[in-house]
Design an enzyme around this catalytic site. Structure first.
Site, PDB file in Angstrom:
ATOM      1  N   PRO A 135       0.831  -1.203   0.000  1.00 43.63           N
ATOM      2  CA  PRO A 135       0.000   0.000   0.000  1.00 43.63           C
ATOM      3  C   PRO A 135       0.867   1.255   0.000  1.00 43.63           C
ATOM      4  CG  PRO A 135      -0.356  -1.341   1.986  1.00 43.63           C
ATOM      5  CD  PRO A 135       0.767  -1.954   1.249  1.00 43.63           C
ATOM      6  N   CYS A 136       0.419   2.277  -0.696  1.00 44.98           N
ATOM      7  CA  CYS A 136       1.177   3.536  -0.761  1.00 44.98           C
ATOM      8  C   CYS A 136       0.841   4.365   0.467  1.00 44.98           C
ATOM      9  CB  CYS A 136       0.784   4.290  -2.027  1.00 44.98           C
ATOM     10  SG  CYS A 136       1.532   5.913  -2.156  1.00 44.98           S
ATOM     11  N   GLN A 137       1.835   4.667   1.284  1.00 49.41           N
ATOM     12  CA  GLN A 137       1.609   5.464   2.495  1.00 49.41           C
ATOM     13  C   GLN A 137       2.634   6.591   2.548  1.00 49.41           C
ATOM     14  OE1 GLN A 137       2.571   1.957   4.777  1.00 49.41           O
ATOM     15  NE2 GLN A 137       0.740   2.265   6.011  1.00 49.41           N
TER      16      GLN A 137
END
Ligand SMILES: C[S@@+](CC[C@H](N)C(=O)[O-])C[C@H]1O[C@@H](n2cnc3c(N)ncnc32)[C@H](O)[C@@H]1O
Length: 471
Positions: free
Chosen positions: A73-75
């Protein structure tokens, strides 16, 4: 090659690699209960592991594998992470958890997938941190990165590839990162292309018309009231100069319609992918069908079905077909449509991944064919073990004389993997004083070869091949 499938979702990345041939999955990790159910149903493996979990990381250190896969996931994360070397400040940021796994287990190849926005996120800093971590801290060559003296240079757009160029009618630009370990491939890395594949070799569906189902249930058609809300919203947006709003992807006059990116975030993903379907629409227009509050629209507009989304990602009609043309893709019984949309939207386009996996295979073949006998031997050593060997070599170089390195080697040989022991045991076994034993253990701890808790020590990884590298 053996691979581990992290943040695996429903296994789109794994399937792409399997289709390329020569890759076998040995471990998976996913925290979403429903994605795990589908993964188990498709592959028979229990993926229920958390990449943040230290116990899972330990299992990975004891797993002999070659390729790390992750569609993480892009965080948002801060620069601090890099400077502190994946320490506490970065705990919980999935990329750094993965970076730590790479650091501890040294896979030969790393494959990462993410949203297109990763290259622009936080003014490009997030991407820069990722590339720097791989190149500088972890000692990997990232395909597409050039070295200008000590400077890393790269074209951000060279990491973006679009599903529509890989045989599927979906406009889905995504970031792909392929990295090869310098510790394993060394100077052979200069023999491989420094650019990711741009196009696929297979045309699976020519355009959207080929994936639309012929018999679609009424529930996918929008109520007239809801369609009106969308129309009004779009008109307002347009008046404000915005291009947002719903989209009918196969509007009449569009000769080669393709879908927009399908997204896990339900509503917006679906509404930017509406279809005009008079064939089914005619059956339901004007009818009242519960639980809709107004009649079904008479413009024949509907959302796509989960099956159509499955085709747009290459799960249905491609990824699980056998040689007799039988499709083995299915969801577990009782999986809701909402979950199906989410799982496909979150996943990847299998043919794109397959092409990337073929590229990796070609690169590995190019590099290993010129290996010397010594390189061949070293290539067989599992990553986690190689980490210890490299540390030991470094230690030897710096401290050989005064730290009795040979005692360390003896210790490595006598104590097994992940077994706790006390300093007394070391003193007895190596026939040295307790003071000397503590000294050795302390130095090993400094080198991160050993962990220490409540008077008990534990070697990070020990293997029988270590001997060969100690001469
Ligand atoms: C963008 S999706 C990747 C989907 C996958 N590539 C596929 O083909 O289906 C990211 C996934 O990471 C999972 N995830 C998030 N945190 C995680 C964690 N700590 N450990 C394992 N998986 C995690 C999410 O549940 C989500 O399914």
């Amino acid at each position: 090659m053996r691979m581990i499938d992290l943040c695996c979702g429903i296994g789109g990345i794994r399937r792409g690699f399997e289709l390329a041939g020569g890759f076998k999955n040995v471990m998976s990790a996913e925290v979403d209960k429903y994605a795990c159910e589908t993964y188990k149903h498709l592959f028979g493996d229990d993926a229920n592991n958390d990449v943040k979990d230290d116990a899972f990381k330990k299992v990975l250190r004891q797993t002999d594998y070659d390729v790390l896969l992750a569609g993480f996931p892009c965080q948002a994360f801060s620069r601090i992470g890099l400077l502190k070397g994946f320490q506490d400040t970065t705990k919980g940021t999935i990329f750094f958890e993965i970076a730590q796994i790479i650091q501890q287990t040294m896979p030969k190849v790393v494959f990462l997938e993410n949203v297109e926005n990763l290259v622009r996120h936080d003014k490009g800093r997030t991407f820069e941190i990722i590339i720097n971590a791989l190149e500088k801290e972890l000692n990997y060559h990232v395909v597409g990165v050039n070295h200008d003296n000590d400077e890393l240079t790269y074209e951000k757009s060279s990491f973006i590839r679009n599903t529509k160029n890989f045989g599927l009618p979906q406009n889905r630009p995504r970031v792909y990162i392929i990295a090869f370990s310098r510790d394993y491939y060394g100077e052979h890395l200069k023999d491989i292309p420094n650019e990711l594949p741009k196009k696929g070799t297979k045309q699976i569906y020519r355009d959207l018309t080929e994936i639309l189902e012929s018999d679609v249930s009424a529930k996918f058609f929008m109520s007239a009231g809801y369609l009106r809300t969308l129309e009004n919203h779009k008109a307002r947006q347009k008046a404000n100069g915005n291009g947002f709003g719903y989209r009918i992807v196969n509007e009449r006059g569009n000769k080669k319609p393709i879908a927009n990116t399908i997204l896990a975030t339900g509503g917006s993903g679906k509404e930017r992918n509406l279809v005009y379907d008079p064939q089914n629409g005619l059956k339901y227009a004007g009818r009242m069908i519960a639980p809709k509050k107004t009649v079904i629209n008479n413009k024949f507009i509907r959302t796509m079905t989960p099956t159509e989304w499955g085709k747009l990602q290459g799960f249905i009609g491609y990824g699980f077909m056998d040689e007799n043309g039988i499709d083995h893709f299915s969801f577990p019984e009782k999986m809701s449509n909402q979950q199906k949309f989410k799982q496909f939207g979150n996943s990847v386009s299998i043919p794109v991944i397959e092409e990337m996996a073929v590229f990796i295979k070609q690169c590995v073949n190019l590099m290993t064919k010129d290996f010397s006998e010594k390189e061949k031997e070293q290539y067989k050593i599992p990553g986690a073990q190689k980490v210890i060997i490299l540390k030991a070599q470094e230690w030897k170089k710096n401290n050989a004389k005064n730290l009795k390195i040979e005692k360390y080697y003896d210790l490595v040989k006598t104590v097994g993997v992940a077994q706790e022991f006390a300093a007394e045991k070391v003193s007895k076994q190596l026939n040295i004083s307790l003071v000397s034993a503590y000294k050795i253990l302390k130095n090993m701890e400094k080198m991160n070869c050993i962990s220490h808790e409540h008077g008990k020590y534990e070697l990070e990884y020990v293997g029988e091949k270590l001997d060969a590298f100690m001469q």
